[in-house]
Scaffold this motif. Structure first.
Motif, mmCIF file in Angstrom:
data_model
loop_
_atom_site.group_PDB
_atom_site.id
_atom_site.type_symbol
_atom_site.label_atom_id
_atom_site.label_comp_id
_atom_site.label_asym_id
_atom_site.label_seq_id
_atom_site.Cartn_x
_atom_site.Cartn_y
_atom_site.Cartn_z
ATOM 1 N N GLN A 46 46.507 -17.334 -8.995
ATOM 2 C CA GLN A 46 45.719 -18.341 -9.696
ATOM 3 C C GLN A 46 44.366 -17.807 -10.153
ATOM 4 O O GLN A 46 43.921 -16.742 -9.722
ATOM 5 C CB GLN A 46 45.523 -19.557 -8.781
ATOM 6 C CG GLN A 46 46.791 -20.354 -8.540
ATOM 7 C CD GLN A 46 47.269 -21.094 -9.781
ATOM 8 O OE1 GLN A 46 46.588 -21.971 -10.303
ATOM 9 N NE2 GLN A 46 48.449 -20.738 -10.270
ATOM 10 N N SER A 47 43.707 -18.564 -11.025
ATOM 11 C CA SER A 47 42.433 -18.151 -11.606
ATOM 12 C C SER A 47 41.259 -18.318 -10.651
ATOM 13 O O SER A 47 40.158 -17.864 -10.938
ATOM 14 C CB SER A 47 42.165 -18.952 -12.887
ATOM 15 O OG SER A 47 42.145 -20.341 -12.609
ATOM 16 N N VAL A 48 41.478 -18.981 -9.520
ATOM 17 C CA VAL A 48 40.417 -19.168 -8.524
ATOM 18 C C VAL A 48 40.628 -18.193 -7.368
ATOM 19 O O VAL A 48 41.739 -17.693 -7.162
ATOM 20 C CB VAL A 48 40.406 -20.620 -7.995
ATOM 21 C CG1 VAL A 48 40.061 -21.595 -9.104
ATOM 22 C CG2 VAL A 48 41.758 -20.986 -7.367
ATOM 23 N N PRO A 49 39.570 -17.883 -6.588
ATOM 24 C CA PRO A 49 39.718 -16.960 -5.458
ATOM 25 C C PRO A 49 40.728 -17.467 -4.427
ATOM 26 O O PRO A 49 40.826 -18.668 -4.165
ATOM 27 C CB PRO A 49 38.304 -16.911 -4.864
ATOM 28 C CG PRO A 49 37.399 -17.322 -5.979
ATOM 29 C CD PRO A 49 38.173 -18.322 -6.781
ATOM 30 N N ASN A 50 41.463 -16.534 -3.833
ATOM 31 C CA ASN A 50 42.462 -16.885 -2.822
ATOM 32 C C ASN A 50 41.866 -17.668 -1.651
ATOM 33 O O ASN A 50 42.526 -18.514 -1.045
ATOM 34 C CB ASN A 50 43.125 -15.624 -2.274
ATOM 35 C CG ASN A 50 43.900 -14.874 -3.336
ATOM 36 O OD1 ASN A 50 44.272 -15.444 -4.360
ATOM 37 N ND2 ASN A 50 44.137 -13.595 -3.107
ATOM 38 N N GLU A 51 40.607 -17.381 -1.352
ATOM 39 C CA GLU A 51 39.985 -17.930 -0.143
ATOM 40 C C GLU A 51 39.722 -19.432 -0.225
ATOM 41 O O GLU A 51 39.494 -20.061 0.808
ATOM 42 C CB GLU A 51 38.659 -17.213 0.137
ATOM 43 C CG GLU A 51 38.793 -15.745 0.492
ATOM 44 C CD GLU A 51 39.068 -14.873 -0.733
ATOM 45 O OE1 GLU A 51 38.777 -15.334 -1.865
ATOM 46 O OE2 GLU A 51 39.595 -13.748 -0.552
#
Length: 298
Positions: free
Chosen positions: A26-31
């Motif tokens: 996805q375009s957002v951080p995994n965290e």
């Protein structure tokens, strides 16, 4: 941890693998988000496949209890403030999680629904274009939707009496709206819903699902006895009379109908085959509603 993506599954290993590849890229951080797979009793090697994703997936196995119970399990253990729901045959776009989160940043009390595009293209589901038939007015459809966890808990979670396919999300949607939540569209959150092409091999599974959906429609009406529910589910005398007229004598269940469909398939008459298949599916749905009447009106 801002969000938890909850995916209930049952014997969908092949398409689920595509679902997981998409949701973990996805375009957002995994965290800032987690993915929770609730395996509702699969026997097709789902567990072994999910293990390939290592720490990116929280995998939970439970005995087969239905989608409502599976989603509730996921909600209870979720660490995210926002709960995002997709089904295990939905392949999402790259901005899916980001689009849901952006809407919740702007709206505190929101039911966010993304777009669902139906496709029978297994190799590349995301190549499908949006069609008029993909339009939905559902207030809360768990193929692609999100809500803050605190409101799901306040509404009482999914009703686990819906232990077969269908309507449990719309029923919870009514309770969420009663809390003052509003419906918001997230057009950049796209889910491509894989439906296998209608075939003789797959038709029995489709008929069983429609029968269950018909049965659960009656339960949905008994919990929400409104005109809107009647029209949404077709649970009203005029629709029953019309179905009886169209399927006079129960011809969709005749052996002769099965033989005709086999001949149509072998001779390449795909459109006629699909036409008859639709009548069989409609008939199965109404048979399910009649079974629901017998069970839930006791």
């Amino acid at each position: 941890m801002k969000a938890s993506v909850i995916i209930p599954t049952y014997n969908r290993k092949a398409i689920l693998e595509k679902t997981l590849k998409a949701i973990t890229d996805q375009s957002v951080p995994n965290e800032i988000y987690e993915v929770i797979v609730i395996d509702d009793g699969s026997t097709d090697g789902t567990k072994e496949m999910v293990k390939k994703f290592n720490h990116r997936i929280r995998y939970i196995y439970q005995e087969n209890k239905g989608r409502a119970a599976a989603r509730n399990h996921g909600i209870r253990i979720a660490r995210g403030e926002i709960i995002i729901f997709i089904d295990s045959d939905i392949v999402v776009n790259h901005t899916f999680v980001e689009a849901h989160l952006q809407k919740h940043q702007k709206h505190e009390k929101a039911i966010v629904n993304g777009l669902v595009i139906n496709t029978s293209n297994f190799e590349d589901p995301r190549s499908e274009k949006r069609k008029l038939t993909d339009y939905s007015r559902a207030s809360f459809a768990t193929g692609n939707s999100s809500v803050r966890k605190k409101y799901l808990l306040k509404a009482g979670l999914f009703d686990e009496e819906f232990n077969q396919y269908g309507w449990e999300d719309l029923e919870l949607g009514h309770r969420l709206l009663a809390l003052g939540l509003i419906k918001i569209k997230a057009n950049d959150a796209i889910g491509y819903h894989y439906n296998p092409p209608v075939s003789l091999d797959h038709l029995p599974h489709m008929l069983k699902k429609e029968w269950e959906r018909g049965k659960m429609a009656v339960l949905f009406f008994h919990k929400n006895p409104t005109l809107r529910t009647r029209l949404t589910t077709l649970y009203a005398p005029p629709f029953f009379y019309l179905e009886r007229l169209i399927n006079l004598g129960g011809w969709p269940d005749w052996q002769m109908t099965e033989k005709i469909m086999e001949w149509l398939k072998k001779s390449g008459r795909k459109n006629l085959f699909k036409f008859l298949a639709q009548f069989k599916l409609i008939h199965a749905y109404f048979k399910g509603m009649r079974e629901g009447q017998r069970e839930f009106q006791k």
